[in-house]
Design a protein around this motif. Structure first.
Motif, PDB file in Angstrom:
ATOM      1  N   PHE A  43       0.799  -1.227   0.000  1.00  0.00           N
ATOM      2  CA  PHE A  43       0.000   0.000   0.000  1.00  0.00           C
ATOM      3  C   PHE A  43       0.832   1.278   0.000  1.00  0.00           C
ATOM      4  O   PHE A  43       0.325   2.337   0.371  1.00  0.00           O
ATOM      5  N   LYS A  44       2.088   1.204  -0.409  1.00  0.00           N
ATOM      6  CA  LYS A  44       2.939   2.397  -0.415  1.00  0.00           C
ATOM      7  C   LYS A  44       2.306   3.536  -1.206  1.00  0.00           C
ATOM      8  O   LYS A  44       2.493   4.706  -0.894  1.00  0.00           O
ATOM      9  N   ASP A  96       1.894  -2.851  27.391  1.00  0.00           N
ATOM     10  CA  ASP A  96       1.716  -3.589  26.146  1.00  0.00           C
ATOM     11  C   ASP A  96       0.254  -3.444  25.755  1.00  0.00           C
ATOM     12  O   ASP A  96      -0.628  -3.628  26.597  1.00  0.00           O
ATOM     13  N   VAL A  97       0.004  -3.082  24.499  1.00  0.00           N
ATOM     14  CA  VAL A  97      -1.367  -2.937  24.016  1.00  0.00           C
ATOM     15  C   VAL A  97      -1.584  -3.841  22.817  1.00  0.00           C
ATOM     16  O   VAL A  97      -0.670  -4.091  22.041  1.00  0.00           O
ATOM     17  N   THR A  98      -2.791  -4.337  22.691  1.00  0.00           N
ATOM     18  CA  THR A  98      -3.213  -5.062  21.494  1.00  0.00           C
ATOM     19  C   THR A  98      -4.179  -4.157  20.777  1.00  0.00           C
ATOM     20  O   THR A  98      -5.092  -3.593  21.390  1.00  0.00           O
ATOM     21  N   MET A  99      -3.940  -3.972  19.481  1.00  0.00           N
ATOM     22  CA  MET A  99      -4.765  -3.041  18.729  1.00  0.00           C
ATOM     23  C   MET A  99      -4.945  -3.507  17.303  1.00  0.00           C
ATOM     24  O   MET A  99      -4.277  -4.438  16.860  1.00  0.00           O
ATOM     25  N   SER A 100      -5.848  -2.843  16.624  1.00  0.00           N
ATOM     26  CA  SER A 100      -6.103  -3.104  15.204  1.00  0.00           C
ATOM     27  C   SER A 100      -6.005  -1.788  14.445  1.00  0.00           C
ATOM     28  O   SER A 100      -6.306  -0.732  15.000  1.00  0.00           O
ATOM     29  N   ILE A 101      -5.601  -1.898  13.175  1.00  0.00           N
ATOM     30  CA  ILE A 101      -5.654  -0.748  12.286  1.00  0.00           C
ATOM     31  C   ILE A 101      -6.235  -1.195  10.948  1.00  0.00           C
ATOM     32  O   ILE A 101      -6.142  -2.363  10.572  1.00  0.00           O
ATOM     33  N   TRP A 102      -6.858  -0.250  10.262  1.00  0.00           N
ATOM     34  CA  TRP A 102      -7.346  -0.422   8.916  1.00  0.00           C
ATOM     35  C   TRP A 102      -6.863   0.784   8.108  1.00  0.00           C
ATOM     36  O   TRP A 102      -6.912   1.915   8.604  1.00  0.00           O
ATOM     37  N   LEU A 103      -6.393   0.571   6.904  1.00  0.00           N
ATOM     38  CA  LEU A 103      -5.932   1.675   6.060  1.00  0.00           C
ATOM     39  C   LEU A 103      -7.132   2.435   5.524  1.00  0.00           C
ATOM     40  O   LEU A 103      -8.181   1.864   5.268  1.00  0.00           O
ATOM     41  N   VAL A 104      -6.960   3.749   5.338  1.00  0.00           N
ATOM     42  CA  VAL A 104      -8.032   4.613   4.850  1.00  0.00           C
ATOM     43  C   VAL A 104      -7.620   5.131   3.474  1.00  0.00           C
ATOM     44  O   VAL A 104      -6.549   5.719   3.323  1.00  0.00           O
TER      45      VAL A 104
END
Length: 105
Positions: A43-44, A96-104
């Protein structure tokens, strides 16, 4: 492709980042290098200036619009954590965190 369909879930340690002692700095997490490489390879084209890429992030019940930045020194993306999110989710430096990301797009 709707990038909201592709969830990138990871865990990372929260740390304080400052480019100089005079600056207040930011509270960040670094994405795992393997995940950063996959995102950058696929996704660059979504990157804006300074390697900035818009994302939706989620920790716990908090979801927000933000951006990740590619740091050439660490060879990974950095994600800043807003003070309001840290307060709401009770996140401290060193956690320490657990997380999610989604590209926009």
């Amino acid at each position: 492709m709707d990038n909201k369909e592709v969830e990138y879930k990871f865990s990372a340690k929260v740390y304080h980042y400052s480019s100089s002692p005079e600056m207040v700095g930011w509270t960040m997490v670094s994405l795992p290098k393997e995940l950063s490489a996959a995102i950058r390879n696929n996704f660059k084209s979504l990157e804006e200036g300074w390697g900035r890429m818009k994302v939706t992030a989620k920790i716990g019940k908090s979801e927000w619009q933000t951006a990740i930045w590619f740091d050439t020194k660490q060879d990974t993306y950095l994600l800043p954590l807003k003070a309001a999110i840290r307060k709401k989710e009770k996140i401290e430096t060193g956690s320490d965190v657990t997380m999610s990301i989604w590209l926009v797009e």
